[in-house]
Design a protein around this motif. Structure first.
Motif, PDB file in Angstrom:
ATOM      1  N   THR A   3       0.844  -1.169   0.000  1.00  0.00           N
ATOM      2  CA  THR A   3       0.000   0.000   0.000  1.00  0.00           C
ATOM      3  C   THR A   3       0.886   1.226   0.000  1.00  0.00           C
ATOM      4  O   THR A   3       1.819   1.334   0.788  1.00  0.00           O
ATOM      5  CB  THR A   3      -0.904   0.010   1.241  1.00  0.00           C
ATOM      6  OG1 THR A   3      -1.694  -1.184   1.236  1.00  0.00           O
ATOM      7  CG2 THR A   3      -1.805   1.220   1.254  1.00  0.00           C
ATOM      8  N   GLY A   9      -6.079   9.297  -4.605  1.00  0.00           N
ATOM      9  CA  GLY A   9      -6.199   8.440  -5.772  1.00  0.00           C
ATOM     10  C   GLY A   9      -6.904   9.150  -6.908  1.00  0.00           C
ATOM     11  O   GLY A   9      -6.587   8.973  -8.070  1.00  0.00           O
ATOM     12  N   HIS A  61       0.486  -0.530 -15.019  1.00  0.00           N
ATOM     13  CA  HIS A  61       0.141  -0.620 -13.602  1.00  0.00           C
ATOM     14  C   HIS A  61      -1.372  -0.750 -13.464  1.00  0.00           C
ATOM     15  O   HIS A  61      -2.130  -0.064 -14.155  1.00  0.00           O
ATOM     16  CB  HIS A  61       0.611   0.633 -12.867  1.00  0.00           C
ATOM     17  CG  HIS A  61       2.084   0.862 -12.952  1.00  0.00           C
ATOM     18  ND1 HIS A  61       2.974   0.405 -12.001  1.00  0.00           N
ATOM     19  CD2 HIS A  61       2.832   1.500 -13.898  1.00  0.00           C
ATOM     20  CE1 HIS A  61       4.207   0.761 -12.352  1.00  0.00           C
ATOM     21  NE2 HIS A  61       4.152   1.421 -13.495  1.00  0.00           N
ATOM     22  N   VAL A  63      -3.979  -0.062 -10.742  1.00  0.00           N
ATOM     23  CA  VAL A  63      -4.023   0.680  -9.489  1.00  0.00           C
ATOM     24  C   VAL A  63      -5.437   0.655  -8.923  1.00  0.00           C
ATOM     25  O   VAL A  63      -6.383   1.109  -9.569  1.00  0.00           O
ATOM     26  CB  VAL A  63      -3.564   2.141  -9.696  1.00  0.00           C
ATOM     27  CG1 VAL A  63      -3.590   2.901  -8.366  1.00  0.00           C
ATOM     28  CG2 VAL A  63      -2.157   2.170 -10.297  1.00  0.00           C
ATOM     29  N   ILE A  89     -10.587   0.703 -10.130  1.00  0.00           N
ATOM     30  CA  ILE A  89      -9.292   0.332 -10.715  1.00  0.00           C
ATOM     31  C   ILE A  89      -9.034   1.194 -11.943  1.00  0.00           C
ATOM     32  O   ILE A  89      -9.955   1.510 -12.703  1.00  0.00           O
ATOM     33  CB  ILE A  89      -9.259  -1.161 -11.091  1.00  0.00           C
ATOM     34  CG1 ILE A  89      -9.158  -2.029  -9.821  1.00  0.00           C
ATOM     35  CG2 ILE A  89      -8.092  -1.482 -12.033  1.00  0.00           C
ATOM     36  CD1 ILE A  89      -9.182  -3.516 -10.086  1.00  0.00           C
ATOM     37  N   ASP A  94       3.197   2.796 -17.847  1.00  0.00           N
ATOM     38  CA  ASP A  94       4.310   3.282 -17.042  1.00  0.00           C
ATOM     39  C   ASP A  94       4.961   4.506 -17.676  1.00  0.00           C
ATOM     40  O   ASP A  94       5.056   4.618 -18.904  1.00  0.00           O
ATOM     41  CB  ASP A  94       5.363   2.177 -16.891  1.00  0.00           C
ATOM     42  CG  ASP A  94       6.447   2.546 -15.902  1.00  0.00           C
ATOM     43  OD1 ASP A  94       6.114   2.761 -14.724  1.00  0.00           O
ATOM     44  OD2 ASP A  94       7.613   2.641 -16.321  1.00  0.00           O
ATOM     45  N   PRO A 100       2.316   4.826  -7.931  1.00  0.00           N
ATOM     46  CA  PRO A 100       0.889   4.979  -7.628  1.00  0.00           C
ATOM     47  C   PRO A 100       0.692   5.557  -6.241  1.00  0.00           C
ATOM     48  O   PRO A 100       1.292   5.097  -5.271  1.00  0.00           O
ATOM     49  CB  PRO A 100       0.355   3.550  -7.726  1.00  0.00           C
ATOM     50  CG  PRO A 100       1.551   2.682  -7.507  1.00  0.00           C
ATOM     51  CD  PRO A 100       2.722   3.421  -8.071  1.00  0.00           C
ATOM     52  N   ALA A 103      -3.011   4.259  -3.093  1.00  0.00           N
ATOM     53  CA  ALA A 103      -3.609   3.042  -3.644  1.00  0.00           C
ATOM     54  C   ALA A 103      -3.875   2.024  -2.552  1.00  0.00           C
ATOM     55  O   ALA A 103      -3.087   1.861  -1.623  1.00  0.00           O
ATOM     56  CB  ALA A 103      -2.689   2.442  -4.701  1.00  0.00           C
ATOM     57  N   TRP A 105      -3.990  -1.103  -3.430  1.00  0.00           N
ATOM     58  CA  TRP A 105      -2.951  -2.003  -3.911  1.00  0.00           C
ATOM     59  C   TRP A 105      -2.641  -1.646  -5.353  1.00  0.00           C
ATOM     60  O   TRP A 105      -3.404  -0.961  -6.022  1.00  0.00           O
ATOM     61  CB  TRP A 105      -3.341  -3.483  -3.795  1.00  0.00           C
ATOM     62  CG  TRP A 105      -4.685  -3.844  -4.331  1.00  0.00           C
ATOM     63  CD1 TRP A 105      -5.848  -3.974  -3.635  1.00  0.00           C
ATOM     64  CD2 TRP A 105      -5.024  -4.150  -5.709  1.00  0.00           C
ATOM     65  NE1 TRP A 105      -6.884  -4.333  -4.465  1.00  0.00           N
ATOM     66  CE2 TRP A 105      -6.403  -4.448  -5.744  1.00  0.00           C
ATOM     67  CE3 TRP A 105      -4.289  -4.210  -6.883  1.00  0.00           C
ATOM     68  CZ2 TRP A 105      -7.078  -4.791  -6.918  1.00  0.00           C
ATOM     69  CZ3 TRP A 105      -4.957  -4.548  -8.071  1.00  0.00           C
ATOM     70  CH2 TRP A 105      -6.318  -4.832  -8.073  1.00  0.00           C
ATOM     71  N   SER A 106      -1.486  -2.085  -5.795  1.00  0.00           N
ATOM     72  CA  SER A 106      -1.068  -1.840  -7.175  1.00  0.00           C
ATOM     73  C   SER A 106      -0.312  -3.054  -7.678  1.00  0.00           C
ATOM     74  O   SER A 106       0.601  -3.550  -7.003  1.00  0.00           O
ATOM     75  CB  SER A 106      -0.176  -0.591  -7.247  1.00  0.00           C
ATOM     76  OG  SER A 106       0.255  -0.356  -8.578  1.00  0.00           O
ATOM     77  N   ARG A 108       1.555  -4.803 -11.361  1.00  0.00           N
ATOM     78  CA  ARG A 108       2.148  -4.371 -12.620  1.00  0.00           C
ATOM     79  C   ARG A 108       2.514  -5.582 -13.468  1.00  0.00           C
ATOM     80  O   ARG A 108       2.755  -6.675 -12.957  1.00  0.00           O
ATOM     81  CB  ARG A 108       3.390  -3.509 -12.377  1.00  0.00           C
ATOM     82  CG  ARG A 108       4.501  -4.233 -11.626  1.00  0.00           C
ATOM     83  CD  ARG A 108       5.704  -3.337 -11.411  1.00  0.00           C
ATOM     84  NE  ARG A 108       6.824  -4.120 -10.880  1.00  0.00           N
ATOM     85  CZ  ARG A 108       8.093  -3.760 -10.975  1.00  0.00           C
ATOM     86  NH1 ARG A 108       8.404  -2.629 -11.576  1.00  0.00           N
ATOM     87  NH2 ARG A 108       9.044  -4.533 -10.478  1.00  0.00           N
TER      88      ARG A 108
END
Length: 241
Positions: A3, A9, A61, A63, A89, A94, A100, A103, A105-106, A108
């Motif tokens: 995180t 965000g 990504h 996000v 989301i 990139d 990010p 977030a 969570w992220s 990639r």
């Protein structure tokens, strides 16, 4: 997976959300159901103005935050650890120094070359598939998976045999083209610390939701899925104006 904190965000997503090339303008070239990566989608709101992504972008990504172009309707963990709760989301190409912010969570992943497809299969797929960003495709699914050490200990030809000769992965996916558009992102190529091996983004019209359920059910019933030890299935709908 971590995180991260910083600006909201909403502010982050306003500056970076972009739209992919539509329909057949950018055909997907990877044979697997988990196919190649894309930019973000459907900037129908002024909150997410269209920005043209660089054609050479390969790293993307995913996000999860409190705002974004795609609203999460359902998130299920089928095996392994779940992802933290989130409401929206965005899929973001990139750029140098990108991190990010705010977030939940992220994840990639990076686009790559075809690894299991034959020439005949590739020709058939390219002839039938369509790209992301179709105006009618307001439903989406994000499915990250990880396969176990037994899978990765196999040789390339052994994995191909399980994937297609035993599981008919490519043949199953072919049945649902062009209704279900999808792109694969490889995570394992980015290093050993990535939480998943593959991330797939799917888009389809609401009328094709049942067909998408059939598609993933058929794959999960195949011998290939015996090697999956972590999978999360996130269903989304595009945010309205």
């Amino acid at each position: 997976m971590r995180t991260v904190h910083g600006t909201t965000g909403k502010n982050l997503l306003r500056t970076v959300a972009v739209r992919p090339q539509c329909a057949r303008s950018a055909p997907v070239n990877n044979c697997k159901l988990y196919c190649s990566a894309a930019t973000d989608h459907h900037p129908r709101s002024s909150e997410f103005p269209m920005i043209t992504a660089a054609p050479a972008a390969r790293l993307y990504h995913f996000v999860a935050a409190n705002a974004g172009p795609w609203h999460i309707e359902q998130a299920r963990c089928l095996c392994g650890d779940p992802l933290p709760a989130a409401t929206h989301i965005a899929v973001i190409p990139d750029t140098p120094g990108f991190h990010p912010a705010a977030a939940s969570w992220s994840l990639r992943g990076i686009t790559s070359n075809e690894r299991y497809v034959t020439r005949a299969e590739k020709t058939a797929l390219v002839a039938r598939q369509e790209g992301l960003g179709r105006i009618q495709a307001t439903c989406a699914a994000l499915i990250p998976i990880r396969k176990n050490a037994t899978w990765w200990a196999l040789a390339q030809d052994e994995r191909r045999h399980i994937l297609e000769a035993q599981s008919q992965h490519i043949a199953i996916g072919m049945k649902y083209l062009p209704a279900i558009a999808r792109r694969l992102h490889h995570c394992r190529d980015l290093g050993a610390n990535e939480p998943f091996d593959f991330i797939t983004w799917f888009e389809f019209a609401p009328a094709d939701s049942a067909a998408f359920d059939e598609l993933v059910a058929a794959l999960r019933a195949s011998p290939e899925w015996q090697y999956v030890d972590r999978e999360v299935d996130i269903r989304l709908v595009h945010t309205k104006d």
